[in-house]
Write an enzyme that holds these catalytic residues in place. Structure first.
Site, mmCIF file in Angstrom:
data_model
loop_
_atom_site.group_PDB
_atom_site.id
_atom_site.type_symbol
_atom_site.label_atom_id
_atom_site.label_comp_id
_atom_site.label_asym_id
_atom_site.label_seq_id
_atom_site.Cartn_x
_atom_site.Cartn_y
_atom_site.Cartn_z
ATOM 1 C CB CYS A 25 -0.924 0.148 1.208
ATOM 2 S SG CYS A 25 -2.215 -1.207 1.252
ATOM 3 C CG HIS B 271 12.705 -1.685 2.058
ATOM 4 N ND1 HIS B 271 12.530 -2.831 2.624
ATOM 5 C CD2 HIS B 271 12.186 -1.642 0.808
ATOM 6 C CE1 HIS B 271 11.993 -3.666 1.967
ATOM 7 N NE2 HIS B 271 11.764 -3.127 0.797
ATOM 8 C CG HIS C 30 -4.324 20.199 4.747
ATOM 9 N ND1 HIS C 30 -5.569 20.582 5.528
ATOM 10 C CD2 HIS C 30 -3.998 21.378 4.282
ATOM 11 C CE1 HIS C 30 -5.879 21.684 5.019
ATOM 12 N NE2 HIS C 30 -4.892 22.158 4.385
ATOM 13 C CG HIS D 105 -2.414 3.397 4.087
ATOM 14 N ND1 HIS D 105 -3.433 3.192 2.782
ATOM 15 C CD2 HIS D 105 -2.329 2.084 4.257
ATOM 16 C CE1 HIS D 105 -3.735 2.072 2.344
ATOM 17 N NE2 HIS D 105 -3.128 1.248 3.544
ATOM 18 C CG HIS E 103 -17.946 6.025 6.463
ATOM 19 N ND1 HIS E 103 -18.818 6.480 5.548
ATOM 20 C CD2 HIS E 103 -18.755 5.231 7.481
ATOM 21 C CE1 HIS E 103 -20.208 6.182 5.900
ATOM 22 N NE2 HIS E 103 -20.033 5.454 7.014
ATOM 23 C CG ASN F 176 -6.727 -0.627 2.476
ATOM 24 O OD1 ASN F 176 -6.130 0.069 1.790
ATOM 25 N ND2 ASN F 176 -6.192 -1.229 3.367
#
Length: 508
Positions: free
Chosen positions: A240, A319, A403, A407, A436, A440
């Site tokens: 993701c 990573h 802002h 994720h 919502h 995802n």
């Protein structure tokens, strides 16, 4: 897949993934702070040259005609001084121009909104899961509880193949899902920006679990008849957080190739990656992942600055794949019955916390005000070298960013980041509402969140946006953008017909 899962129990079975991230801001490691300061030192000469030239210009502007005449007479009879001064200016200007990275602008982006007939409500999800005949009662109850606690609403989207009874996952159906999402986002992007496909010089596509031959990037080249010398890349298996990786790759390519545009397409494919087994650790993605994708137009052309929405400021990538536990914490494999799914380790949240800690500690020196850096660094050094019993100072990232696009991997992760970073509810509103409304959507979720902020009319000129995502590998990546104007939503925004309903009150 990302580490999007939260813990849940059903039928007396417990998934041993903690709902809480480690308190990573209380245990930061000094070596990660060095990474951020290394960036500053690397650009030391550039940072020194700019204020020096500014001081010279200011001083020159304050000179009267008599002083200018005296300076001219002095230089006229001091040829060596003139040559040395000129050489210094030429050398300094050359160093500045050669080391200054090209600005990368986000001209516009588009998020795919699936058709309404693909919406899946709670009762439909459970009814279809039961009718497939693949899940036992314990697994069905487990999925029901996960769904109730997930933070997803009743209007998320599942792929066409999953709406049939029994489901019809196939290579053809997966290709169809990919085409609908990618082409839908790209068609809207091209319409909004009026860019011609032939003008695109760089194409980066990321999709973690579906990587056909020819590749997804080749499908786009074929569909839009992109030029033959296009630099195309297809990123697979990167989870993701791959959306930020794709942006970083496009940024690096734009540093090499002058006056060109890059398109980044971020998506995930669900059709062939639905799990039809009864292993609890593999069932959670079924409940959270939904159809979605985004297409982003980047440019290094100075002429595009006038119409661009944002400028890319920083990308920080972390990573943790060298660690075996981190490498296997989100792992695609077959269960005992030979059914393929993504297994989530019991160490998932601890590993996610470690990756987040590393990433934000590296990012801090690049974005935090000097006052926050000094307080943070002073307490860290005192604790590290003098064994002082002082509580580490938690930097206030609200002073660096206006802002936050966290994720939308799962409700628990958003909760914990809100707590650990001491954010206000409005700062995580975009993430919660995206989870919502769309679920995802993997690497594209951060773009739905940015679109939400724009649709609410909150993006003002000069505002800074922090996009942070994480995923298998294990990786945590951040991108920082600065708004170049008061940004309004582009036509056909995914929130266009429903923003007035949000924010909604979520069930606890």
């Amino acid at each position: 897949m990302s580490s999007s899962a939260s813990s849940a129990s059903a039928g007396g079975v417990q998934i041993h993934t903690s709902r809480r991230l480690p308190d990573f801001l209380q245990s930061v490691n000094l070596k990660y702070v060095k990474l951020g300061y290394h960036y500053l030192l690397t650009h030391f000469f550039t940072l020194l040259l700019v204020p020096s030239m500014a001081v010279i210009i200011v001083q020159a502007s304050q000179m009267n005609p008599e002083e200018i005449n005296q300076l001219w007479l002095h230089l006229k009879y001091n040829l060596v001084s003139v040559i040395i001064c000129s050489a210094f200016l030429v050398f300094g200007s050359t160093v500045y121009i050669m080391t200054r990275p090209r600005s990368v602008y986000l001209v516009d982006y588009s998020c795919y909104k699936p058709p309404e007939h693909l919406q899946v409500k709670y009762h439909q999800f459970m009814e279809h899961s039961k009718l497939t005949g693949d899940f036992d009662e314990s697994s069905l109850e487990f999925q029901r509880k996960i769904l109730e606690r997930s933070g997803l609403g009743e209007e998320t989207y599942a792929p066409e193949a999953m709406h049939y009874i029994p489901p019809r996952p196939s290579m053809a159906a997966a290709r169809e899902e990919a085409e609908q999402v990618m082409y839908g986002a790209l068609d809207n992007l091209f319409a909004n920006t009026s860019i011609k496909p032939k003008d695109i010089g760089i194409l980066v596509v990321n999709c973690s679990l579906f990587n056909p031959t020819p590749s997804l990037s080749a499908m786009i080249v074929n569909k839009y008849k992109l030029r033959g010398n296009i630099k195309s890349f297809n990123l697979g298996g990167m989870g993701c957080s791959a959306g930020v990786i794709a942006v970083d790759l496009a940024k690096d390519m734009l540093q090499v190739h002058r006056n060109t545009c890059a398109v980044v397409v971020s998506t995930e494919n669900i059709t062939q990656n639905w799990y039809f087994g009864n292993k609890k650790s593999m069932l959670i993605p079924n409940c959270l992942f939904r159809v979605g994708g985004a297409a982003v137009l980047l440019s290094n052309k100075s002429s595009d600055r006038r119409r661009a929405k944002y400028k890319l400021v920083h990308v920080v990538r972390t990573h943790r794949g060298a660690d075996d536990k981190a490498f296997r914490c989100v792992y695609q494999e077959q269960d005992d019955a030979g059914k393929t799914g993504v297994s989530l380790s019991k160490d998932l949240m601890a590993i996610a916390g470690g990756a987040l800690k590393t990433n934000i500690t590296t990012l801090g020196p690049l974005v935090l005000p000097i006052s926050e850096q000094l307080l943070f660094f002073a307490t860290l050094v005192a604790k590290k070298f003098f064994n002082a019993k002082v509580k580490p100072y938690i930097p206030d990232f609200k002073l660096a960013f206006d802002h936050f696009c966290i994720h939308a991997g799962g409700r628990a992760v958003i909760d914990e980041l809100e707590k650990n970073l001491q954010l206000l509810p409005i700062h995580v509103e975009a993430s919660r509402m995206t989870l919502h409304r769309f679920g995802n959507t993997s690497s594209s979720s951060i773009w739905y969140e940015l679109a939400y902020t724009e649709a609410k009319g909150r993006m003002r000129r000069g505002n800074r946006v922090w996009q942070i995502a994480f995923g298998s590998g294990f990786k945590c990546n951040s991108a920082v953008w600065q708004a170049l104007r008061n940004v309004t939503p582009s036509p056909n925004s995914p929130w266009e017909d429903c923003i007035h309903k949000y924010p909604v009150q979520l069930k606890l």
